[in-house]
Design an enzyme around this catalytic site. Structure first.
Site, PDB file in Angstrom:
ATOM      1  N   LYS A 173       3.549   1.217  -2.380  1.00  0.00           N
ATOM      2  CA  LYS A 173       2.162   1.395  -2.757  1.00  0.00           C
ATOM      3  C   LYS A 173       1.577   0.028  -3.113  1.00  0.00           C
ATOM      4  O   LYS A 173       2.348  -0.810  -3.546  1.00  0.00           O
ATOM      5  CB  LYS A 173       2.182   2.322  -3.968  1.00  0.00           C
ATOM      6  N   LYS A 207      10.903  11.058  -9.060  1.00  0.00           N
ATOM      7  CA  LYS A 207      11.194  11.591 -10.400  1.00  0.00           C
ATOM      8  C   LYS A 207      11.803  12.985 -10.268  1.00  0.00           C
ATOM      9  O   LYS A 207      11.264  13.848  -9.559  1.00  0.00           O
ATOM     10  CB  LYS A 207       9.905  11.651 -11.236  1.00  0.00           C
ATOM     11  N   HIS A 265      -0.287   9.115  -6.940  1.00  0.00           N
ATOM     12  CA  HIS A 265       0.611   9.809  -7.872  1.00  0.00           C
ATOM     13  C   HIS A 265       0.076  11.181  -8.319  1.00  0.00           C
ATOM     14  O   HIS A 265       0.795  12.174  -8.293  1.00  0.00           O
ATOM     15  CB  HIS A 265       0.854   8.952  -9.105  1.00  0.00           C
TER      16      HIS A 265
END
Ligand code: BG6
Length: 515
Positions: A173, A207, A265
């Site tokens: 990113k 995550k 995100h």
């Protein structure tokens, strides 16, 4: 993304892969940006963790490439010192009390450094003579180098897949700064690479708690039937940070909170919570389900967005200067450090259910979570214990970080002679079920791209459709140049964000409350 995942939380003493998970295929990992922060702080520790988990192949090489004068010995010495430093800091992203010598020497023996300008095709061609077979090029470099580096790799012939060997490129990113730049970047890299050779990273998908959203929704029967407009009133997605602009003014001034966090995100969190069940867990099925969701997002109306910028204040007892007084920031900067918005997802599941998204820096608490707020029962039979309010709605809270888990809030009878409800919580917390092990969140991403599993990576259309959804806001800000609303550093954000929800008769879930 293999079905049996690398477990972040459980690990044996031996470097043995978790059952059912094979080590990655033999390959060379070439990291452009060997001296960069990402490489040192996240990629190398993630590779260490992968080796501890037995997931790296024996025939594995890591070549660090950068423009600076250095040698393999020098680069390695720096990395070794950095790994040692991690053992001194239990708050570091990667913390382990001791570096396993066997693991580190295994990795060290496979590390080398090459001083090359990675935008120079001739230099890359020469370098290419030293590598063959499967290669993953990891672009851990500033965004302005993405297409020049890919084009140079192409001209050097290094992206060609010959004799069954793969050539892949991992791109970090930010992928573009708006719809047009994202399209341009896609078209430039797609002129060199096939889509399946490109791995666009959004590190939120690394995550465990984000991946778990799919497990929760589609691996259980109790959640999905109520995951619907008939039962859900609204969904709130929050990524609040206590960090300030720190030393990133050059990047942040031109970026701001929306571009930095929202179409990437926060939209990933949105996709996980709102997409339809994919036909299977195959990468293309998952990415297509995500794409369908992105296509259902109604382009955001500028009047549904609040932008804020932090003024001076105190964050957790630490005095913080105003954003505009930070080094490298213009004294009259109108870059937003906070953004809140209301989104509409127009499909059969979500029509009429608002999604509220917010993110900001220098806030009172660091918290990333998704709150699913349910409708009230059709009749209020039981008053709440405090007599004053109707019992609060049921909530399912997906605790992404720093608390990791799921919290379910519902009403229970307060013991006593009267039938009165209090809000109680049922909590799943990762440490209660799994042994915590070092994990920087890049292990799965790295392993997956070595294995060619694109489930957790963005496809070109995913990225462009996400940018398209926020494009009206970017255009409006550009045209109107309205100043962001100030909020005190250490607060929960600007007042306008509360008003955004108050307009709909709703409130934000507090970011400071006990979870
Ligand atoms: C990055 C942003 O992509 O994500 C940062 O550029 C932000 O501004 C970070 O702080 C948040 O990620 P995490 O994993 O620390 O919550």
């Amino acid at each position: 993304m293999p079905v049996a995942r690398i477990s972040t939380f459980a690990r044996t003493d031996q470097p043995v892969a978790p059952s059912g998970v094979k080590p990655a295929p033999d390959c060379t990992l070439v990291i452009f940006g060997a001296h960069g922060d990402l490489t040192k702080r996240l990629l190398i520790p993630a590779l260490y963790d992968l080796k501890v988990s037995g997931l790296l192949p024996d025939r594995f090489r890591i070549i660090g490439v950068d423009r600076a004068e250095d040698t393999t010995e020098g680069w390695l010495a720096g990395l070794t010192a950095m790994m040692e430093k991690f053992t001194q800091d239990p708050t570091a992203e990667f913390y382990t009390p001791k570096i396993d010598e066997t693991v580190w020497s295994w990795l060290s023996a496979r590390l080398s450094y090459a001083r090359i300008d990675f935008t120079d095709a001739a230099a890359l061609k020469e370098f290419g003579g030293a590598i063959d077979g499967n290669v993953v090029f990891y672009l851990a470099v500033p965004a302005r180098f993405f297409s020049p580096a890919v084009e140079a790799l192409g001209r050097a012939g290094l992206t060609e897949e010959k004799n069954g060997a793969f050539r892949r490129v991992v791109i970090e990113k930010p992928f573009g700064t708006d719809l047009q730049s994202a399209r341009e970047l896609n078209s430039r890299i797609l002129a060199v690479l096939k889509e399946e050779q490109i791995f666009r990273v959004d590190h939120f998908l690394g995550k465990e708690t984000v991946q778990n959203i799919l497990a929760m929704r589609f691996g259980n029967v109790i959640f999905e039937p109520i995951w619907h407009r008939d039962y859900i009133d609204n969904i709130q997605i929050t990524a609040a940070e206590t960090v300030t602009v720190e030393s990133r003014a050059a990047f942040y001034e031109a970026t701001g909170a929306l571009r930095d966090m929202v179409p990437n995100h926060l939209f990933q969190l949105l996709a996980m919570v709102a997409m339809e069940p994919p036909a299977s867990f195959a990468p293309e099925k998952v990415r297509t389900a995500k794409q369908t969701l992105f296509e259902s997002i109604v382009p955001v109306r500028p009047e549904d967005v609040v932008r804020g910028q932090y003024a001076a204040g105190t964050v957790r007892g630490r005095p913080v200067a105003a954003y505009r007084d930070s080094p490298g920031v213009a004294a009259d900067s109108d870059t937003e450090t906070y953004v809140a918005m209301k989104l509409e997802v127009r499909n059969w599941r979500w029509a009429g259910v608002p999604f509220y998204l917010r993110t900001g820096k220098a806030m009172s608490n660091r918290i990333a979570e998704i709150v699913i707020e349910f409708r009230l029962p059709p009749l209020t039979l039981f008053p709440s214990a405090d007599h004053a309010h109707a019992p609060p709605p049921n909530r399912v809270i997906l605790n992404v970080q720093p608390v990791q888990g799921v919290t379910i809030c519902f009403g229970a009878k307060k013991p006593g002679p009267e039938m009165r409800l209090v809000d109680v919580q049922s909590r799943f917390r990762y440490p209660d079920f799994f042994v915590r092990e070092p994990n920087v969140g890049y292990e799965t991403l790295l392993y997956d791209c070595l294995c060619g599993d694109a489930t957790l990576f963005q496809r070109a259309d995913n990225i462009e459709t996400a940018w398209a959804a926020v494009e009206p806001v970017l255009e409006n800000w550009q045209a109107e140049r309205t100043a962001p609303e100030l909020y005190d550093a250490g607060s929960a954000g600007p007042r306008g964000a509360d008003e955004l929800l108050a307009r709909d008769g709703r409130k934000w879930h507090p970011i400071d409350g006990e979870i």
